[in-house]
Design an enzyme around this catalytic site. Structure first.
Site, PDB file in Angstrom:
ATOM      1  N   GLU A  82     -12.932  -0.773  -6.793  1.00 47.25           N
ATOM      2  CA  GLU A  82     -12.840  -1.744  -5.708  1.00 47.25           C
ATOM      3  C   GLU A  82     -12.386  -1.078  -4.406  1.00 47.25           C
ATOM      4  OE1 GLU A  82     -13.735  -4.886  -5.774  1.00 47.25           O
ATOM      5  OE2 GLU A  82     -12.984  -5.495  -3.793  1.00 47.25           O
ATOM      6  N   ASP A 122       0.818  -1.218   0.000  1.00 44.56           N
ATOM      7  CA  ASP A 122       0.000   0.000   0.000  1.00 44.56           C
ATOM      8  C   ASP A 122       0.854   1.272   0.000  1.00 44.56           C
ATOM      9  OD1 ASP A 122      -2.260  -1.681   0.164  1.00 44.56           O
ATOM     10  OD2 ASP A 122      -2.116  -1.734   2.347  1.00 44.56           O
TER      11      ASP A 122
HETATM   12  O1  FUB Z   1      -3.259  -3.845   2.868  1.00 43.93           O
HETATM   13  C1  FUB Z   1      -4.578  -4.107   3.297  1.00 43.93           C
HETATM   14  C2  FUB Z   1      -5.542  -3.774   2.183  1.00 43.93           C
HETATM   15  O2  FUB Z   1      -5.205  -4.482   1.008  1.00 43.93           O
HETATM   16  C3  FUB Z   1      -5.539  -2.344   1.743  1.00 43.93           C
HETATM   17  O3  FUB Z   1      -6.205  -1.497   2.625  1.00 43.93           O
HETATM   18  C4  FUB Z   1      -6.146  -2.468   0.403  1.00 43.93           C
HETATM   19  O4  FUB Z   1      -5.977  -1.328  -0.408  1.00 43.93           O
HETATM   20  C5  FUB Z   1      -5.435  -3.694  -0.135  1.00 43.93           C
HETATM   21  O5  FUB Z   1      -4.184  -3.348  -0.684  1.00 43.93           O
END
Ligand code: FUB
Length: 479
Positions: free
Chosen positions: A227, A53
């Site tokens: 998404e 992220d």
């Molecule tokens: O890293 C946890 C979750 O997975 C994030 O909040 C989303 O964007 C996805 O990458």
């Protein structure tokens, strides 16, 4: 004998096993470009822990990169802390450790998920999704710091907004109005007040129309491609929202609008579904005249949808503002400028490494540790000019007998210097050692290779070269 000192993260054996497994998988399943060739690779950006992220921030001549941290062996987003990295040249990245964790929020219980830092009025605000203990649902918290590297503290003592949805991004428009966007499965926004830690009005939904966010097939509950992971910014009067699309696996798509709240028009794919992670997550900035796209994949040994790694590619907008298709690579972005070896460089400034770990240093910042024979750090594009005569490093060791070898051409390349490191009395008992070097001229990639017997050898906090005579300091020149 090496005192008991368990590694904080992956063990050498686990890495080796994971590396072998990933190579087999790479040959069997995946495009070679996604799996790094170690000699040339600059992606993924971080190799000693899993990161996810990415959220870049340009500040004062550097990119600060805020990430999550997938714990080793995570099988379902085991994420306890956020991490900070920075670079001035896109290839040598400094590890600033973890100035924010779930524990920083008294009201949170788990899940250090995808956040973003923005700067305003000399402060840095880190918006993060995490689980609210009282409800068991995701909420958005905000932490604040006077520095991009922290320490950050919870600004409120409670969530900023809480509706069970995730992935905040904050955009400050030219008129000073700040907007917080977030969401999965919906896409929400709310206007932030100038204090950046409160909002005016109630959160509103951005209409997820197929004209605005593309058409998803096969899921009647989610008719559009949006998404999660929104990233909002403005360029040349056009507002962009970049996001993870479809699930799963995700790809990265974008939409544009004439204003910060729409109406949005779907503009297509930026990064197709690639890599060994079923999620992806975008972050875009301009830095030193070039545009960069940050994302994550599963390219490290043992990488997967829950053990991810952040990476970066350079790109150019089309004249009409269109973002081109960007593919994952293991080469990454080219270096911008060079690294100055004649000023203090943190040992945890790394283009590529093998075997090392980092940890908080008793002298501030981070240090490199848990080094064993053959582990190395590559620092790229080091501008030696006419050449130094000596190398100095701040080191500690509870064992002694190890050395830092300086090599060119590769981790097993030509030795141009060797600094022995004595037993300093502890892994955080620091001393400064110096040794002569020769044959270092021009701009070269430098390898700092840890050498010695078995067990952990040397902790390193910082290093620099000098052009004068080597200072007589503790240590054994030549090791
Ligand atoms: O890293 C946890 C979750 O997975 C994030 O909040 C989303 O964007 C996805 O990458």
């Amino acid at each position: 004998m090496t005192p008991a000192r368990p590694r904080p993260t992956r063990t050498r054996l686990a890495r080796a096993v994971a590396w072998a497994a990933s190579l087999l998988l790479a040959f069997a399943l995946a495009p070679a470009a996604v799996f790094p060739t170690q000699a040339k690779a600059d992606n993924p950006i971080v190799q000693h822990i899993y990161t996810a992220d990415p959220a870049p921030l340009v500040h004062d001549g550097r990119i600060y990169l805020y990430t999550g941290h997938d714990e080793d062996n995570s099988t379902n987003y085991t994420m306890k802390e956020w991490r900070v990295w920075s670079t001035a040249d896109m290839v040598n990245w400094t590890d600033h450790g973890s100035p924010l964790s779930v524990a920083s929020f008294s009201w949170a219980s788990a899940n250090a998920w995808a956040g973003q830092v923005v700067s305003r009025n000399g402060k840095f605000y880190w918006y993060v999704p995490t689980t609210e203990r009282a409800t068991g649902r995701m909420a958005i918290g905000v932490a604040v710091s006077d520095s991009p590297t922290g320490p950050f503290r919870d600004a409120l003592g409670h969530p900023l907004v809480a509706n069970g949805e995730i992935d905040p991004t904050v955009f400050i428009d030219d008129d000073g109005q700040a907007y917080l966007y977030w969401g999965n499965p919906n896409l929400w926004y709310v206007r932030l007040n100038p204090d950046m830690i409160s909002h005016s009005g109630s959160p509103a939904k951005i209409p997820l129309t197929t004209a605005g966010f593309g058409t998803r097939t096969g899921d009647p509950n989610r008719p559009t491609l949006f998404e999660e992971g929104p990233w909002v910014y403005k360029r040349g009067g056009l507002y962009y929202i970049v996001y993870a699309a479809k699930c799963c696996s995700e790809f990265i798509a974008y939409s544009t609008a004439p204003g910060p709240t729409g109406p949005w028009t779907y503009r297509g794919t930026i990064m197709p579904t690639q890599g060994a992670s079923f999620t992806n997550h975008p972050g875009i900035v301009d830095f030193k005249g070039t545009s960069y796209f940050f994302y994550h994949n599963g390219a490290l040994p043992g990488g997967s949808g829950y053990t991810r790694s952040v990476a970066v590619e350079k790109f150019s907008y089309e004249p009409d503002g269109t973002i081109p298709t960007i593919n994952m690579t293991s080469t990454g972005a080219p270096q911008v400028g060079t690294l100055d070896p004649y000023i203090r460089q943190e040992a945890e400034t790394i283009a590529w490494e093998s075997g090392i770990e980092t940890e908080p240093s008793s002298e501030g910042g981070m240090n490199v540790g848990y080094t064993e024979n053959g582990d190395y750090i590559k620092v790229k594009g080091v501008a030696f000019g006419a050449g130094p005569s000596s190398f100095t490093a701040r080191v500690a060791s509870a064992t002694g007998g190890g050395a830092i070898e300086l090599r060119l051409g590769g981790p097993n390349g030509t030795v141009v210097g060797r600094c022995g490191v004595p037993n300093t009395g502890g892994w955080q008992t620091w001393t400064t050692v110096s040794c002569p070097v020769s044959g270092l001229t021009g701009t070269q990639d430098l390898y700092l290779r840890f050498a010695g017997g078995s067990g952990y050898l040397v902790n390193a906090d910082w290093w620099r070269f000098t052009t004068g005579a080597a200072t007589a300091l503790p240590g054994r020149p030549g090791g």
